[in-house]
Design a protein around this motif. Structure first.
Motif, PDB file in Angstrom:
ATOM      1  N   LYS A   7       0.833  -1.205   0.000  1.00 49.90           N
ATOM      2  CA  LYS A   7       0.000   0.000   0.000  1.00 49.90           C
ATOM      3  C   LYS A   7       0.864   1.251   0.000  1.00 49.90           C
ATOM      4  CE  LYS A   7      -3.948  -2.009   2.462  1.00 49.90           C
ATOM      5  NZ  LYS A   7      -4.729  -2.024   3.715  1.00 49.90           N
ATOM      6  N   HIS A   8       0.235   2.380  -0.344  1.00 44.12           N
ATOM      7  CA  HIS A   8       0.853   3.712  -0.265  1.00 44.12           C
ATOM      8  C   HIS A   8       2.114   3.816  -1.126  1.00 44.12           C
ATOM      9  CE1 HIS A   8      -1.603   3.092   3.256  1.00 44.12           C
ATOM     10  NE2 HIS A   8      -0.649   2.498   3.933  1.00 44.12           N
ATOM     11  N   VAL A   9       2.074   3.217  -2.304  1.00 42.80           N
ATOM     12  CA  VAL A   9       3.257   3.185  -3.166  1.00 42.80           C
ATOM     13  C   VAL A   9       3.109   4.182  -4.319  1.00 42.80           C
ATOM     14  CG1 VAL A   9       4.667   1.755  -4.710  1.00 42.80           C
ATOM     15  CG2 VAL A   9       3.749   0.772  -2.593  1.00 42.80           C
ATOM     16  N   LEU A  10       4.168   4.963  -4.526  1.00 42.35           N
ATOM     17  CA  LEU A  10       4.220   5.829  -5.692  1.00 42.35           C
ATOM     18  C   LEU A  10       5.352   5.366  -6.607  1.00 42.35           C
ATOM     19  CD1 LEU A  10       6.179   9.014  -5.009  1.00 42.35           C
ATOM     20  CD2 LEU A  10       5.234   7.876  -3.027  1.00 42.35           C
ATOM     21  N   ARG A  11       5.237   5.765  -7.848  1.00 41.80           N
ATOM     22  CA  ARG A  11       6.211   5.358  -8.864  1.00 41.80           C
ATOM     23  C   ARG A  11       6.882   6.598  -9.409  1.00 41.80           C
ATOM     24  NH1 ARG A  11       2.930   2.619 -11.773  1.00 41.80           N
ATOM     25  NH2 ARG A  11       3.613   0.510 -11.311  1.00 41.80           N
ATOM     26  N   VAL A  12       8.203   6.523  -9.491  1.00 44.36           N
ATOM     27  CA  VAL A  12       8.986   7.631 -10.044  1.00 44.36           C
ATOM     28  C   VAL A  12       9.770   7.087 -11.232  1.00 44.36           C
ATOM     29  CG1 VAL A  12      10.808   9.320  -9.610  1.00 44.36           C
ATOM     30  CG2 VAL A  12       9.185   8.737  -7.791  1.00 44.36           C
ATOM     31  N   LYS A  13       9.425   7.577 -12.420  1.00 39.83           N
ATOM     32  CA  LYS A  13      10.166   7.184 -13.614  1.00 39.83           C
ATOM     33  C   LYS A  13      10.965   8.379 -14.096  1.00 39.83           C
ATOM     34  CE  LYS A  13       9.943   4.892 -18.076  1.00 39.83           C
ATOM     35  NZ  LYS A  13       9.103   4.273 -19.117  1.00 39.83           N
ATOM     36  N   ALA A  66      13.700  10.592 -16.413  1.00 41.74           N
ATOM     37  CA  ALA A  66      13.774  10.836 -17.852  1.00 41.74           C
ATOM     38  C   ALA A  66      14.669   9.817 -18.548  1.00 41.74           C
ATOM     39  CB  ALA A  66      14.271  12.256 -18.118  1.00 41.74           C
ATOM     40  N   ASN A  67      15.665   9.275 -17.846  1.00 41.81           N
ATOM     41  CA  ASN A  67      16.576   8.296 -18.457  1.00 41.81           C
ATOM     42  C   ASN A  67      16.016   6.878 -18.416  1.00 41.81           C
ATOM     43  OD1 ASN A  67      16.937   7.405 -15.851  1.00 41.81           O
ATOM     44  ND2 ASN A  67      19.110   7.873 -15.728  1.00 41.81           N
ATOM     45  N   GLY A  68      14.798   6.716 -17.905  1.00 37.68           N
ATOM     46  CA  GLY A  68      14.167   5.408 -17.881  1.00 37.68           C
ATOM     47  C   GLY A  68      14.287   4.659 -16.570  1.00 37.68           C
ATOM     48  N   ALA A  69      15.144   5.144 -15.670  1.00 40.14           N
ATOM     49  CA  ALA A  69      15.259   4.499 -14.356  1.00 40.14           C
ATOM     50  C   ALA A  69      13.925   4.606 -13.618  1.00 40.14           C
ATOM     51  CB  ALA A  69      16.365   5.156 -13.542  1.00 40.14           C
ATOM     52  N   LEU A  70      13.597   3.553 -12.878  1.00 40.11           N
ATOM     53  CA  LEU A  70      12.284   3.528 -12.225  1.00 40.11           C
ATOM     54  C   LEU A  70      12.393   3.055 -10.783  1.00 40.11           C
ATOM     55  CD1 LEU A  70       9.048   2.376 -13.978  1.00 40.11           C
ATOM     56  CD2 LEU A  70       9.426   1.948 -11.559  1.00 40.11           C
ATOM     57  N   PHE A  71      11.781   3.824  -9.897  1.00 36.07           N
ATOM     58  CA  PHE A  71      11.728   3.495  -8.474  1.00 36.07           C
ATOM     59  C   PHE A  71      10.285   3.386  -8.017  1.00 36.07           C
ATOM     60  CE2 PHE A  71      15.721   5.823  -8.948  1.00 36.07           C
ATOM     61  CZ  PHE A  71      16.612   5.012  -8.268  1.00 36.07           C
ATOM     62  N   LEU A  72      10.011   2.403  -7.177  1.00 33.93           N
ATOM     63  CA  LEU A  72       8.770   2.379  -6.414  1.00 33.93           C
ATOM     64  C   LEU A  72       9.117   2.848  -5.007  1.00 33.93           C
ATOM     65  CD1 LEU A  72       7.213  -1.059  -7.449  1.00 33.93           C
ATOM     66  CD2 LEU A  72       6.517   1.215  -8.225  1.00 33.93           C
ATOM     67  N   LEU A  73       8.282   3.713  -4.469  1.00 37.53           N
ATOM     68  CA  LEU A  73       8.523   4.271  -3.140  1.00 37.53           C
ATOM     69  C   LEU A  73       7.280   4.066  -2.293  1.00 37.53           C
ATOM     70  CD1 LEU A  73      10.021   7.692  -4.288  1.00 37.53           C
ATOM     71  CD2 LEU A  73      11.298   5.632  -3.649  1.00 37.53           C
ATOM     72  N   GLN A  74       7.446   3.352  -1.192  1.00 40.72           N
ATOM     73  CA  GLN A  74       6.322   3.138  -0.292  1.00 40.72           C
ATOM     74  C   GLN A  74       6.385   4.144   0.846  1.00 40.72           C
ATOM     75  OE1 GLN A  74       6.231  -0.370   2.211  1.00 40.72           O
ATOM     76  NE2 GLN A  74       4.001  -0.490   2.008  1.00 40.72           N
ATOM     77  N   ALA A  75       5.319   4.932   0.970  1.00 43.60           N
ATOM     78  CA  ALA A  75       5.208   5.891   2.066  1.00 43.60           C
ATOM     79  C   ALA A  75       4.517   5.225   3.255  1.00 43.60           C
ATOM     80  CB  ALA A  75       4.434   7.109   1.610  1.00 43.60           C
ATOM     81  N   HIS A  76       4.484   5.949   4.378  1.00 40.32           N
ATOM     82  CA  HIS A  76       3.884   5.387   5.590  1.00 40.32           C
ATOM     83  C   HIS A  76       2.377   5.241   5.474  1.00 40.32           C
ATOM     84  CE1 HIS A  76       7.645   6.999   7.735  1.00 40.32           C
ATOM     85  NE2 HIS A  76       7.723   5.689   7.691  1.00 40.32           N
ATOM     86  N   ASP A  77       1.753   6.201   4.798  1.00 38.04           N
ATOM     87  CA  ASP A  77       0.296   6.181   4.659  1.00 38.04           C
ATOM     88  C   ASP A  77      -0.086   6.973   3.403  1.00 38.04           C
ATOM     89  OD1 ASP A  77       0.470   8.912   5.371  1.00 38.04           O
ATOM     90  OD2 ASP A  77       0.143   8.453   7.485  1.00 38.04           O
TER      91      ASP A  77
END
Ligand code: I3P
Length: 122
Positions: free
Chosen positions: A84-90, A92-103
């Motif tokens: 839950k509470h996950v955002l995605r950061v893509k 410009a160079n194509g690298a991709l992170f999923l980031l889970q916040a506390h809420d």
């Protein structure tokens, strides 16, 4: 501070999954790690913890460089259902992170602040 504008930074703990190094190359380590994230001046950097960031901001998590947010795509990862509470950061160079916040509140604050940083012309 708790501001989410481009002019000031935003920092805090998230749980991170690095999924892609670039559009075509999967990240070699795709496990979830608790990291301290700092977003400012149009870039994000990751640290082992807050103390490390404050005392030695050159010493990043795993010695990673900071990442340019210019033209990054930031969104709530509603299609990622394992956490839950996950955002995605893509980036410009194509690298991709999923980031889970506390809420969900913190997730939305990250989306807002990272979008502001990605639009920054600083
Ligand atoms: C990874 C870990 C992640 C998982 C990832 C695995 O293994 O289990 O949680 O992502 O799956 O590779 P390890 O810890 O051994 O590095 P999910 O949580 O999203 O399933 P992936 O290979 O499909 O990215």
């Amino acid at each position: 501070g708790s501001g989410t504008g481009a002019g000031e930074g935003h920092e805090g703990y998230v749980t991170r999954k690095h999924e892609w190094d670039s559009t075509t190359k999967k990240a070699s380590n795709r496990s979830w790690d608790k990291v301290y994230m700092a977003a400012k001046a149009g870039r994000i950097s990751f640290y082992k913890d807050q103390k490390g960031y404050k005392s030695n901001p050159e010493l990043t998590f795993r010695g990673e460089p900071s990442y340019d947010l210019q033209n990054a795509a930031i969104e709530i990862a509603s299609d990622y259902t394992k956490k839950k509470h996950v955002l995605r950061v893509k980036l410009a160079n194509g690298a991709l992170f999923l980031l889970q916040a506390h809420d969900d509140t913190e997730m939305s604050q990250w989306v807002t602040s990272l979008k502001a940083q990605s639009d920054s012309t600083a």
